[in-house]
Design an enzyme around this catalytic site. Structure first.
Site, mmCIF file in Angstrom:
data_model
loop_
_atom_site.group_PDB
_atom_site.id
_atom_site.type_symbol
_atom_site.label_atom_id
_atom_site.label_comp_id
_atom_site.label_asym_id
_atom_site.label_seq_id
_atom_site.Cartn_x
_atom_site.Cartn_y
_atom_site.Cartn_z
ATOM 1 N N SER A 85 -5.050 11.917 1.175
ATOM 2 C CA SER A 85 -7.268 12.007 1.082
ATOM 3 C C SER A 85 -7.428 12.184 1.098
ATOM 4 O O SER A 85 -9.763 12.615 0.519
ATOM 5 C CB SER A 85 -6.731 10.512 0.269
ATOM 6 O OG SER A 85 -5.686 10.306 -1.047
ATOM 7 N N TYR A 86 -8.088 11.771 2.788
ATOM 8 C CA TYR A 86 -9.220 12.348 2.960
ATOM 9 C C TYR A 86 -10.154 13.256 3.302
ATOM 10 O O TYR A 86 -10.699 13.089 3.489
ATOM 11 C CB TYR A 86 -8.765 11.023 4.786
ATOM 12 C CG TYR A 86 -9.855 10.785 5.829
ATOM 13 C CD1 TYR A 86 -10.825 9.620 5.452
ATOM 14 C CD2 TYR A 86 -10.831 11.507 6.410
ATOM 15 C CE1 TYR A 86 -12.255 9.090 5.976
ATOM 16 C CE2 TYR A 86 -11.777 10.753 7.302
ATOM 17 C CZ TYR A 86 -12.608 10.348 7.001
ATOM 18 O OH TYR A 86 -13.465 9.914 7.438
ATOM 19 N N GLU A 87 -9.111 14.130 3.639
ATOM 20 C CA GLU A 87 -9.329 15.478 4.021
ATOM 21 C C GLU A 87 -9.471 16.691 2.317
ATOM 22 O O GLU A 87 -10.294 17.218 2.751
ATOM 23 C CB GLU A 87 -7.685 16.139 3.959
ATOM 24 C CG GLU A 87 -7.832 16.167 5.794
ATOM 25 C CD GLU A 87 -6.847 14.535 6.463
ATOM 26 O OE1 GLU A 87 -6.093 13.974 5.812
ATOM 27 O OE2 GLU A 87 -7.599 14.074 7.174
ATOM 28 N N VAL A 115 -3.767 6.472 -3.138
ATOM 29 C CA VAL A 115 -4.167 5.623 -1.400
ATOM 30 C C VAL A 115 -3.898 4.198 -2.292
ATOM 31 O O VAL A 115 -3.572 3.916 -3.002
ATOM 32 C CB VAL A 115 -5.841 5.844 -0.928
ATOM 33 C CG1 VAL A 115 -6.086 5.036 -0.207
ATOM 34 C CG2 VAL A 115 -6.224 6.753 -1.243
ATOM 35 N N ILE A 116 -2.579 3.456 -1.381
ATOM 36 C CA ILE A 116 -1.767 2.523 -1.940
ATOM 37 C C ILE A 116 -2.384 1.258 -0.802
ATOM 38 O O ILE A 116 -1.831 1.117 0.709
ATOM 39 C CB ILE A 116 -0.746 2.551 -1.861
ATOM 40 C CG1 ILE A 116 -0.063 3.162 -2.623
ATOM 41 C CG2 ILE A 116 0.517 1.236 -1.697
ATOM 42 C CD1 ILE A 116 1.611 4.300 -2.884
ATOM 43 N N ALA A 138 0.352 0.630 2.197
ATOM 44 C CA ALA A 138 0.622 1.366 3.162
ATOM 45 C C ALA A 138 0.162 2.078 4.469
ATOM 46 O O ALA A 138 0.885 2.411 4.905
ATOM 47 C CB ALA A 138 0.800 2.840 2.150
ATOM 48 N N THR A 139 -1.335 0.966 4.824
ATOM 49 C CA THR A 139 -1.699 1.188 5.727
ATOM 50 C C THR A 139 -3.030 -0.026 5.471
ATOM 51 O O THR A 139 -3.651 -0.460 4.927
ATOM 52 C CB THR A 139 -3.183 1.905 5.693
ATOM 53 O OG1 THR A 139 -3.555 2.231 6.956
ATOM 54 C CG2 THR A 139 -3.726 3.054 4.684
ATOM 55 N N HIS A 192 -6.040 1.088 6.893
ATOM 56 C CA HIS A 192 -6.951 1.840 7.152
ATOM 57 C C HIS A 192 -7.440 1.920 5.314
ATOM 58 O O HIS A 192 -7.837 2.540 5.225
ATOM 59 C CB HIS A 192 -7.791 2.926 7.996
ATOM 60 C CG HIS A 192 -6.805 3.521 7.593
ATOM 61 N ND1 HIS A 192 -5.618 4.152 8.273
ATOM 62 C CD2 HIS A 192 -6.900 4.873 7.174
ATOM 63 C CE1 HIS A 192 -5.056 4.909 8.312
ATOM 64 N NE2 HIS A 192 -5.704 6.095 7.699
ATOM 65 N N ARG A 214 0.879 4.437 -13.268
ATOM 66 C CA ARG A 214 -0.647 5.492 -13.525
ATOM 67 C C ARG A 214 -0.303 7.398 -12.973
ATOM 68 O O ARG A 214 -1.808 8.301 -13.457
ATOM 69 C CB ARG A 214 -1.731 4.650 -11.885
ATOM 70 C CG ARG A 214 -2.448 3.703 -12.623
ATOM 71 C CD ARG A 214 -2.649 3.487 -11.585
ATOM 72 N NE ARG A 214 -3.619 2.089 -12.110
ATOM 73 C CZ ARG A 214 -3.212 1.047 -12.430
ATOM 74 N NH1 ARG A 214 -2.121 0.761 -11.907
ATOM 75 N NH2 ARG A 214 -3.477 -0.222 -12.333
#
Ligand code: INI
Length: 155
Positions: A54-56, A79-80, A83-84, A86, A125
């Site tokens: 998603s960042y890209e 984005v979960i 999971a991270t 960050h 979703r």
């Protein structure tokens, strides 16, 4: 009064999908493509670009928007939080990057990136009990193309 019609007509759509969490982003993509098709889009005028995460997404979306080849760009990602560590960086970077890309290019770039606390919420979703956010993003893109055409006096 200007009101966007939910008819895709001759509009050209670019979709940017994140490979991270692709077991869910594939469902968002399916939902988006299905919504475009059912709203009359010319599917030969639809391009899908995959990127790492998603960042890209914003940079790919901006390049597609700046090319002049698309009337709207639909961004898809998941984005979960679990999971991270960050999560905020990825989620905020994606959202603010998409906003900036849309404002810089003047092309509608739709935020179909879902942010959730759990995988279950993401699944809900993406085509199960809370609908399909990819399909919603596609409908928003169709609406924005028509609203902007009317605002511009082109339709
Ligand atoms: N990318 C996502 O799309 N979703 C996530 O949940 C995610 N997590 O959790 O890390 C994620 N990370 C990858 C990121 O988007 C970039 O691809 C990576 O940091 C390289 O720049």
């Amino acid at each position: 009064m200007i009101e966007g019609r939910l008819v895709a007509g001759d509009a050209r759509f670019g979709l940017v999908a994140s490979r991270f969490n692709d077991f869910i982003t594939k469902e968002l993509l399916d939902g988006a493509l299905d919504a475009l098709r059912r709203h009359g889009a010319d599917m030969d005028a639809v391009t899908v670009a995959w990127c790492p995460g998603s960042y890209e997404v914003p940079l790919v979306a901006k390049r597609m928007a700046a090319s002049g080849d698309y009337d709207a760009i639909i961004c898809l990602g998941v984005v979960i939080r679990g999971a991270t560590y960050h999560f905020e960086i990825v989620a905020n970077g994606a959202a603010s990057g998409i906003t900036r890309a849309a404002m810089d290019t003047g092309v509608p770039i739709i935020l179909g990136i879902i942010t959730t606390d759990t995988i279950e919420q993401a699944i809900e979703r993406s085509g199960t009990k809370a609908g399909n956010k990819g399909a919603e993003a596609a409908v928003a893109a169709i609406e924005m193309v028509d609203v902007l055409r009317q605002v511009d006096g082109a339709d």
